[in-house]
Motif scaffolding. Structure first.
Motif, PDB file in Angstrom:
ATOM      1  N   ARG A   1       0.796  -1.312  -0.084  1.00 59.28           N
ATOM      2  CA  ARG A   1      -0.092  -0.090  -0.111  1.00 59.28           C
ATOM      3  C   ARG A   1       0.830   1.242   0.030  1.00 59.28           C
ATOM      4  NH1 ARG A   1      -3.289  -3.065   3.544  1.00 59.28           N
ATOM      5  NH2 ARG A   1      -2.288  -2.169   5.316  1.00 59.28           N
ATOM      6  N   GLU A   2       1.971   1.154   0.847  1.00 61.54           N
ATOM      7  CA  GLU A   2       2.930   2.405   0.793  1.00 61.54           C
ATOM      8  C   GLU A   2       3.391   2.530  -0.355  1.00 61.54           C
ATOM      9  OE1 GLU A   2       3.302   4.795   3.254  1.00 61.54           O
ATOM     10  OE2 GLU A   2       1.665   3.950   4.238  1.00 61.54           O
ATOM     11  N   ARG A   3       3.922   1.489  -1.152  1.00 58.36           N
ATOM     12  CA  ARG A   3       4.618   1.560  -2.505  1.00 58.36           C
ATOM     13  C   ARG A   3       3.552   2.178  -3.488  1.00 58.36           C
ATOM     14  NH1 ARG A   3       4.692  -1.200  -6.954  1.00 58.36           N
ATOM     15  NH2 ARG A   3       3.464  -3.011  -6.004  1.00 58.36           N
ATOM     16  N   ASP A   4       2.380   1.815  -3.335  1.00 56.22           N
ATOM     17  CA  ASP A   4       1.144   2.241  -4.214  1.00 56.22           C
ATOM     18  C   ASP A   4       0.980   3.618  -3.994  1.00 56.22           C
ATOM     19  OD1 ASP A   4       0.988  -0.214  -5.603  1.00 56.22           O
ATOM     20  OD2 ASP A   4      -0.893  -0.744  -4.642  1.00 56.22           O
ATOM     21  N   ARG A   5       1.085   3.907  -2.708  1.00 55.87           N
ATOM     22  CA  ARG A   5       0.874   5.378  -2.561  1.00 55.87           C
ATOM     23  C   ARG A   5       2.100   6.477  -2.976  1.00 55.87           C
ATOM     24  NH1 ARG A   5      -0.301   4.759   3.415  1.00 55.87           N
ATOM     25  NH2 ARG A   5      -2.293   3.626   3.325  1.00 55.87           N
ATOM     26  N   ALA A   6       3.237   5.915  -2.908  1.00 58.10           N
ATOM     27  CA  ALA A   6       4.398   6.575  -3.523  1.00 58.10           C
ATOM     28  C   ALA A   6       4.497   6.442  -4.984  1.00 58.10           C
ATOM     29  CB  ALA A   6       5.719   5.603  -2.855  1.00 58.10           C
ATOM     30  N   MET A   7       4.032   5.373  -5.391  1.00 58.01           N
ATOM     31  CA  MET A   7       3.974   5.617  -6.998  1.00 58.01           C
ATOM     32  C   MET A   7       2.854   6.495  -7.512  1.00 58.01           C
ATOM     33  SD  MET A   7       6.237   3.397  -8.138  1.00 58.01           S
ATOM     34  CE  MET A   7       5.940   2.877  -9.761  1.00 58.01           C
ATOM     35  N   ASN A   8       1.923   6.521  -6.924  1.00 56.89           N
ATOM     36  CA  ASN A   8       0.848   7.554  -7.185  1.00 56.89           C
ATOM     37  C   ASN A   8       1.218   8.900  -6.956  1.00 56.89           C
ATOM     38  OD1 ASN A   8      -1.249   5.527  -7.918  1.00 56.89           O
ATOM     39  ND2 ASN A   8      -2.171   5.277  -5.956  1.00 56.89           N
ATOM     40  N   SER A   9       1.809   9.157  -5.858  1.00 58.93           N
ATOM     41  CA  SER A   9       2.533  10.457  -5.661  1.00 58.93           C
ATOM     42  C   SER A   9       3.508  10.662  -6.431  1.00 58.93           C
ATOM     43  CB  SER A   9       3.048  10.342  -4.210  1.00 58.93           C
ATOM     44  OG  SER A   9       3.588  11.527  -4.003  1.00 58.93           O
ATOM     45  N   LEU A  10       4.317   9.932  -6.958  1.00 54.38           N
ATOM     46  CA  LEU A  10       5.311   9.936  -8.110  1.00 54.38           C
ATOM     47  C   LEU A  10       4.645  10.331  -9.516  1.00 54.38           C
ATOM     48  CD1 LEU A  10       8.239  10.140  -8.623  1.00 54.38           C
ATOM     49  CD2 LEU A  10       8.210   7.637  -9.299  1.00 54.38           C
ATOM     50  N   ARG A  11       3.620   9.359  -9.686  1.00 49.25           N
ATOM     51  CA  ARG A  11       3.038   9.713 -11.159  1.00 49.25           C
ATOM     52  C   ARG A  11       2.287  11.152 -10.959  1.00 49.25           C
ATOM     53  NH1 ARG A  11       0.371   4.342 -10.304  1.00 49.25           N
ATOM     54  NH2 ARG A  11       1.695   2.974 -11.631  1.00 49.25           N
ATOM     55  N   ASN A  12       1.613  11.589  -9.719  1.00 45.00           N
ATOM     56  CA  ASN A  12       1.071  12.789  -9.772  1.00 45.00           C
ATOM     57  C   ASN A  12       2.098  13.934 -10.083  1.00 45.00           C
ATOM     58  OD1 ASN A  12      -1.598  11.765  -9.237  1.00 45.00           O
ATOM     59  ND2 ASN A  12      -1.458  12.063  -7.074  1.00 45.00           N
ATOM     60  N   GLU A  13       3.440  13.708  -9.357  1.00 47.37           N
ATOM     61  CA  GLU A  13       4.362  14.654  -9.445  1.00 47.37           C
ATOM     62  C   GLU A  13       4.932  14.728 -10.876  1.00 47.37           C
ATOM     63  OE1 GLU A  13       6.297  17.455  -7.882  1.00 47.37           O
ATOM     64  OE2 GLU A  13       4.830  16.422  -6.434  1.00 47.37           O
ATOM     65  N   VAL A  14       5.093  13.552 -11.532  1.00 53.07           N
ATOM     66  CA  VAL A  14       5.399  13.425 -12.836  1.00 53.07           C
ATOM     67  C   VAL A  14       4.495  14.115 -14.054  1.00 53.07           C
ATOM     68  CG1 VAL A  14       5.814  12.152 -14.956  1.00 53.07           C
ATOM     69  CG2 VAL A  14       6.947  11.518 -12.613  1.00 53.07           C
ATOM     70  N   ILE A  15       3.029  13.954 -13.669  1.00 48.89           N
ATOM     71  CA  ILE A  15       2.333  14.609 -14.444  1.00 48.89           C
ATOM     72  C   ILE A  15       2.279  16.123 -14.027  1.00 48.89           C
ATOM     73  CG2 ILE A  15      -0.372  14.804 -14.553  1.00 48.89           C
ATOM     74  CD1 ILE A  15      -0.799  12.097 -13.952  1.00 48.89           C
ATOM     75  N   SER A  16       2.314  16.419 -13.083  1.00 44.45           N
ATOM     76  CA  SER A  16       2.460  18.037 -12.689  1.00 44.45           C
ATOM     77  C   SER A  16       3.645  18.573 -13.271  1.00 44.45           C
ATOM     78  CB  SER A  16       2.099  18.363 -11.314  1.00 44.45           C
ATOM     79  OG  SER A  16       3.382  17.808 -10.542  1.00 44.45           O
ATOM     80  N   LEU A  17       4.818  17.871 -13.334  1.00 46.38           N
ATOM     81  CA  LEU A  17       5.853  18.369 -13.888  1.00 46.38           C
ATOM     82  C   LEU A  17       5.827  18.217 -15.366  1.00 46.38           C
ATOM     83  CD1 LEU A  17       8.895  16.784 -11.957  1.00 46.38           C
ATOM     84  CD2 LEU A  17       8.476  18.941 -11.957  1.00 46.38           C
ATOM     85  N   SER A  18       5.148  17.436 -15.871  1.00 45.11           N
ATOM     86  CA  SER A  18       5.045  17.223 -17.375  1.00 45.11           C
ATOM     87  C   SER A  18       4.252  18.350 -17.850  1.00 45.11           C
ATOM     88  CB  SER A  18       4.324  15.949 -17.858  1.00 45.11           C
ATOM     89  OG  SER A  18       5.171  14.740 -17.438  1.00 45.11           O
TER      90      SER A  18
ATOM     91  N   LYS B   1      13.453  14.182  -6.503  1.00 46.70           N
ATOM     92  CA  LYS B   1      12.334  13.591  -5.704  1.00 46.70           C
ATOM     93  C   LYS B   1      12.185  12.196  -5.736  1.00 46.70           C
ATOM     94  CE  LYS B   1       9.386  17.375  -6.766  1.00 46.70           C
ATOM     95  NZ  LYS B   1       8.461  18.065  -6.250  1.00 46.70           N
ATOM     96  N   THR B   2      12.684  11.291  -6.721  1.00 41.83           N
ATOM     97  CA  THR B   2      12.843   9.789  -6.570  1.00 41.83           C
ATOM     98  C   THR B   2      13.765   9.429  -5.723  1.00 41.83           C
ATOM     99  OG1 THR B   2      14.154   9.737  -8.550  1.00 41.83           O
ATOM    100  CG2 THR B   2      11.734   9.734  -8.911  1.00 41.83           C
ATOM    101  N   ILE B   3      14.612  10.052  -5.448  1.00 42.10           N
ATOM    102  CA  ILE B   3      15.801   9.513  -4.414  1.00 42.10           C
ATOM    103  C   ILE B   3      14.990   9.316  -3.139  1.00 42.10           C
ATOM    104  CG2 ILE B   3      17.796  10.241  -3.385  1.00 42.10           C
ATOM    105  CD1 ILE B   3      18.843  11.359  -5.767  1.00 42.10           C
ATOM    106  N   GLY B   4      14.203  10.284  -2.727  1.00 41.06           N
ATOM    107  CA  GLY B   4      13.233  10.347  -1.431  1.00 41.06           C
ATOM    108  C   GLY B   4      12.597   9.149  -1.263  1.00 41.06           C
ATOM    109  N   LEU B   5      12.271   8.326  -2.300  1.00 43.34           N
ATOM    110  CA  LEU B   5      11.624   7.071  -2.301  1.00 43.34           C
ATOM    111  C   LEU B   5      12.359   5.983  -1.597  1.00 43.34           C
ATOM    112  CD1 LEU B   5       9.584   6.803  -5.449  1.00 43.34           C
ATOM    113  CD2 LEU B   5       8.532   7.605  -3.353  1.00 43.34           C
TER     114      LEU B   5
END
Length: 164
Positions: free
Chosen positions: A112-129, A160-164
């Motif tokens: 669940r935590e990995r999924d949350r992190a992935m979702n957060s990363l996706r959201n970050e990537v989307i916002s950066l994109s 940002k990915t180093i923090g994962l």
């Protein structure tokens, strides 16, 4: 040779009278007492033999009871050992099951935590994109500017990915 006079005859006569009196009054009671004593001794011997036989039977019975008690004690001990082993096995299985459940819960929590992190990363990537796309659209793009924007996006993404 032998001189028979009145005294010898009187002594013989006294002797036979004494024997007759003793036979009548002493010999029969003495024989009765001897017979009674003989019977009593025989009875005592018979009673002693019976007592010995009874004692041997009791000894055999007690020996059998002791052997039976030892067998019962051994059976009780074996039963207790088996019950203890069964209880121990049941407790070990229960603990293993609890450990497996805890492990599964931890695995699910990590997922669940990995999924949350992935979702957060996706959201970050989307916002950066979206931000990059906005900058690209806003600027007139040449190849140097495009390369610079890509490098900046990669640098932000790596930070940002180093923090994962």
């Amino acid at each position: 040779m032998v001189d028979l006079n009145g005294t010898v005859i009187a002594q013989f006569l006294n002797f036979f009278i004494l024997v007759a009196i003793l036979a009548k009054f002493a010999y029969k009671p003495i024989c009765g007492v001897m017979e009674e004593r003989k019977n009593r001794i025989a009875n005592d011997l018979e009673t002693a033999e019976q007592a010995r036989t009874d004692a041997e039977a009791m000894k055999a019975e007690y020996t059998a009871q002791i052997a039976n008690a030892r067998q019962e004690a051994q059976a009780i001990i074996e039963k207790a050992v088996k019950e203890a082993e069964a209880t121990t096995k049941a407790q070990v299985l229960e603990v293993r099951e609890q450990i497996a459940n805890e492990k599964e819960k931890a695995r699910q929590e990590i997922e669940r935590e990995r999924d949350r992190a992935m979702n957060s990363l996706r959201n970050e990537v989307i916002s950066l994109s979206v931000a990059m796309a906005g900058k690209v659209v806003a600027k007139d793009m040449d190849s140097a500017t495009n390369t610079k924007l890509i490098e900046e996006a990669i640098a932000k993404l790596d930070g940002k990915t180093i923090g994962l």
